[in-house]
Enzyme design. Structure first.
Site, short mmCIF file in Angstrom:
data_model
loop_
_atom_site.label_atom_id
_atom_site.label_comp_id
_atom_site.label_asym_id
_atom_site.label_seq_id
_atom_site.Cartn_x
_atom_site.Cartn_y
_atom_site.Cartn_z
N GLY B 54 0.86 -1.17 0.00
CA GLY B 54 0.00 0.00 0.00
C GLY B 54 0.90 1.22 0.00
N ARG B 90 10.62 -0.92 -4.17
CA ARG B 90 9.44 -1.10 -5.04
C ARG B 90 9.47 0.01 -6.08
NH1 ARG B 90 4.67 -3.58 -3.08
NH2 ARG B 90 3.66 -3.14 -5.06
N GLN B 203 -4.95 -9.59 -2.63
CA GLN B 203 -5.05 -8.67 -1.50
C GLN B 203 -6.49 -8.39 -1.11
OE1 GLN B 203 -3.17 -8.10 -4.23
NE2 GLN B 203 -1.21 -7.18 -3.71
N ASP B 244 -1.64 4.11 -6.70
CA ASP B 244 -0.24 4.11 -6.35
C ASP B 244 0.46 5.37 -6.84
OD1 ASP B 244 -1.03 1.20 -6.16
OD2 ASP B 244 0.98 1.21 -5.30
N ASN B 254 -2.88 2.11 -10.68
CA ASN B 254 -3.32 1.36 -9.50
C ASN B 254 -3.16 -0.12 -9.82
OD1 ASN B 254 -4.41 1.31 -6.81
ND2 ASN B 254 -6.36 0.61 -7.68
N LYS B 255 -3.47 -0.96 -8.87
CA LYS B 255 -3.31 -2.42 -9.01
C LYS B 255 -3.85 -2.91 -10.35
CE LYS B 255 -1.85 -4.39 -6.42
NZ LYS B 255 -0.40 -4.60 -6.34
#
Lengths: 367, 367
Positions: B54, B90, B203, B244, B254-255
């Protein structure tokens, strides 16, 4: 298609044996297991538990189920019971209804004594017709892949994205959506397939990846979430999927998640093709949103089956114990998102006009 | 938020203890495990292996990692090394860069002797600021849920669809996308969340379902494929996701899979909201397609971790052994598909104009 180099169908009979053989697809990709069916009940069980799946194969299995039952008891009540049992084994696949009704229509007028042999012959015919039909799908779909290859200057493989399994494992042999892919590969056109894993049952990861691998077609497994990204980055030349039921105006019910890929293809101007064998065309329905959608067991969402490092196949829990889940099996891709339908009679627009031109007999004139 | 009824943050320090504590989120939802970090290396490891994940929590963990390292060795080379190590843990999360640069900027001018205490204080401040920020997101997002409830005549719960985990586990506390959901629930507005499982790392199934359950918010787990179907059938009132990284003109990374849900929301005229804490706003980028996308280990696609009936957590193989897989971690949802951004300063259109009005200091005038 080949399994370990040996030509194999997904359902077959053997000389001197009254049973019908199937590949138990729930054991793939870890184990290649065949099972012998001897009754309508066993055929319905195989359909319900997805030992056999894919609209054409479900129809073929139902036909064999009725034939098996006619050998046990060819009476009228037995025929009615077998038809009704098999009809209820899966709610969405129109091939199932089509195959059962064809068997009933052919067998009902016969005397019980004639039914066992007639049923067995018709079941075999239904299987052979499916194989021939898929050959036509391959023939009509191949030019679309060839065009894509020419469009990209023949410099790199044609990139195909597919969802679920509409390969030969979903049919008696040959496949529907994958039929043109196999044809291209066999014709020496380089082709690479992005394989959606297809949660919850992962038919992409377990079946499509397995059958492409057996046939030597290059492929890469992706999550269902990844296709949009690949399309955004120009890494997909066309999408090619199957259908469980297509309405009079070309709306397509297919495995849950298909609609999302069609939206992404449209947003990125990528052709989205549906391979449509005409038995799955249901002109009695117009609006795709009226197609009944199977709500499956929530445990398919909360659990997943795979292979442990020991080789044992096991089911694991993915969520907090007791989590509630919903599990719709299919969604509807509206005709407006579909570039064209590939049928056994040629390629047509996803519209009533397009379908009517190829299948006029399925569209009775309105008075 | 509460864990087993006890208020808990995702990262914290304790009186008289030099370490930093985290919840090891890779153990959820089966086991609640906390870990003690003592160095930048351990913090980088926790980020890389997604023990913490996150965007906001990654930033907070990086800040704590630098603070831990300053306690071990407050020299210039040590500061540079820790910053560079954590920056690389990351690639996509802009909060990581933001937190590391803020630490470096504050610590560099100080004498080594002053750095340990200053670093620890600044890391704590970064955490407290995140909590305050999320409270503002809750406050500004709540009216959107309230409107949805009024629109449907207050007769049934507001149906929210979310992807991945942008809950309190993704932040220090409170959550980003789920902050308004918790606020609505706590205010007595009935709300139900459709939780995308979010393959490959699930997740949604493992974290979002867990934290909603701990807080008592009604929710239903679905596959990533199912959201389009639910939207087609009118069973989603709004989508609410995190980000993100968001570009100057409102494109949202985003994811992976977020883009597909935004397409479905648009196609069904359902509002699609993104909760955007301003640290994840990156005005140095304009076009979302320029955001570097992390390509993660293919084994996350071919394998999946879950709990065996014995209680043991195990990884299972989902595809034929040796299957090649691709695993992009994020996709980009173009601003045109986003109804509005929920920021800590208010709700704005997903556009440069909208963002500039709320965050003028982030948009230096062009000369």
């Amino acid at each position: 298609m080949n399994v370990q180099g040996k030509p194999t169908r997904t359902i077959w009979t053997e000389e001197g044996d009254d049973g019908t053989w199937i590949i138990d697809q729930t054991c793939l990709p870890y184990h290649f297991v065949v099972r012998r069916l001897t009754s309508a009940e066993e055929a319905a069980y195989a359909i319900r538990t997805m030992q056999v799946r894919g609209a054409p194969l479900i129809g073929a299995t139902a036909a064999h189920g009725i034939a098996l039952e006619m050998r046990r008891d060819p009476s009228d009540p037995s025929l009615d019971w077998a038809c009704s049992l098999l009809m209820g084994a899966r709610p969405t696949a129109v091939n199932l209804r089509w195959a059962v009704e064809r068997m009933r229509f052919a067998l009902k007028p016969l005397s019980p004594g004639m039914r066992p042999e007639a049923a067995r012959r018709l079941a075999a015919t239904i299987c052979d017709e499916d194989v021939a039909l898929n050959r036509s799908l391959a023939e009509h779909g191949l030019p679309l892949l060839l065009q894509a290859w020419h469009r990209k200057g023949k410099v790199s493989p044609v990139q195909v994205l597919t969802h679920c399994n509409a390969g030969w494992l979903a049919t008696v042999d040959g496949g529907t959506a994958l039929a043109p892919v196999y044809a291209a590969h066999d014709a020496g056109i380089p082709v690479h397939v992005w394989v959606d894993e297809t949660r919850p049952r992962n038919q992409g990861a377990s079946l499509t990846a397995w059958e492409l691998g057996q046939h030597g077609v290059p492929h890469t497994l992706i999550t269902d979430n990844a296709g949009g990204y690949l399309m955004q980055r120009g890494r997909v030349d066309l999408c090619l999927v199957g259908t469980d039921r297509t309405t009079a105006c070309g709306d397509v019910a297919n495995k849950i998640g298909t609609y999302l890929k069609a939206l992404a293809a449209r947003d990125n101007e990528i052709p989205f093709y549906v391979a449509l064998p005409s038995p799955s065309l249901d002109t009695s329905l117009r609006d795709g949103l009226n197609i009944p959608i199977e709500e499956r067991d929530p445990s398919e969402v909360t659990h997943l089956t795979g292979q442990l490092p020991s080789g044992e196949v096991a089911s694991v829990l993915l969520a907090p114990a007791g989590t509630r889940a919903a599990n719709p099996g299919f969604d509807v891709t509206p005709a407006r998102l579909i570039t064209a339908l590939i049928t056994e009679r040629g390629v047509c627009p996803a519209s009533e006009e397009g379908l009517r031109a190829l299948f006029p007999e399925r569209y009775p004139e309105t008075p």
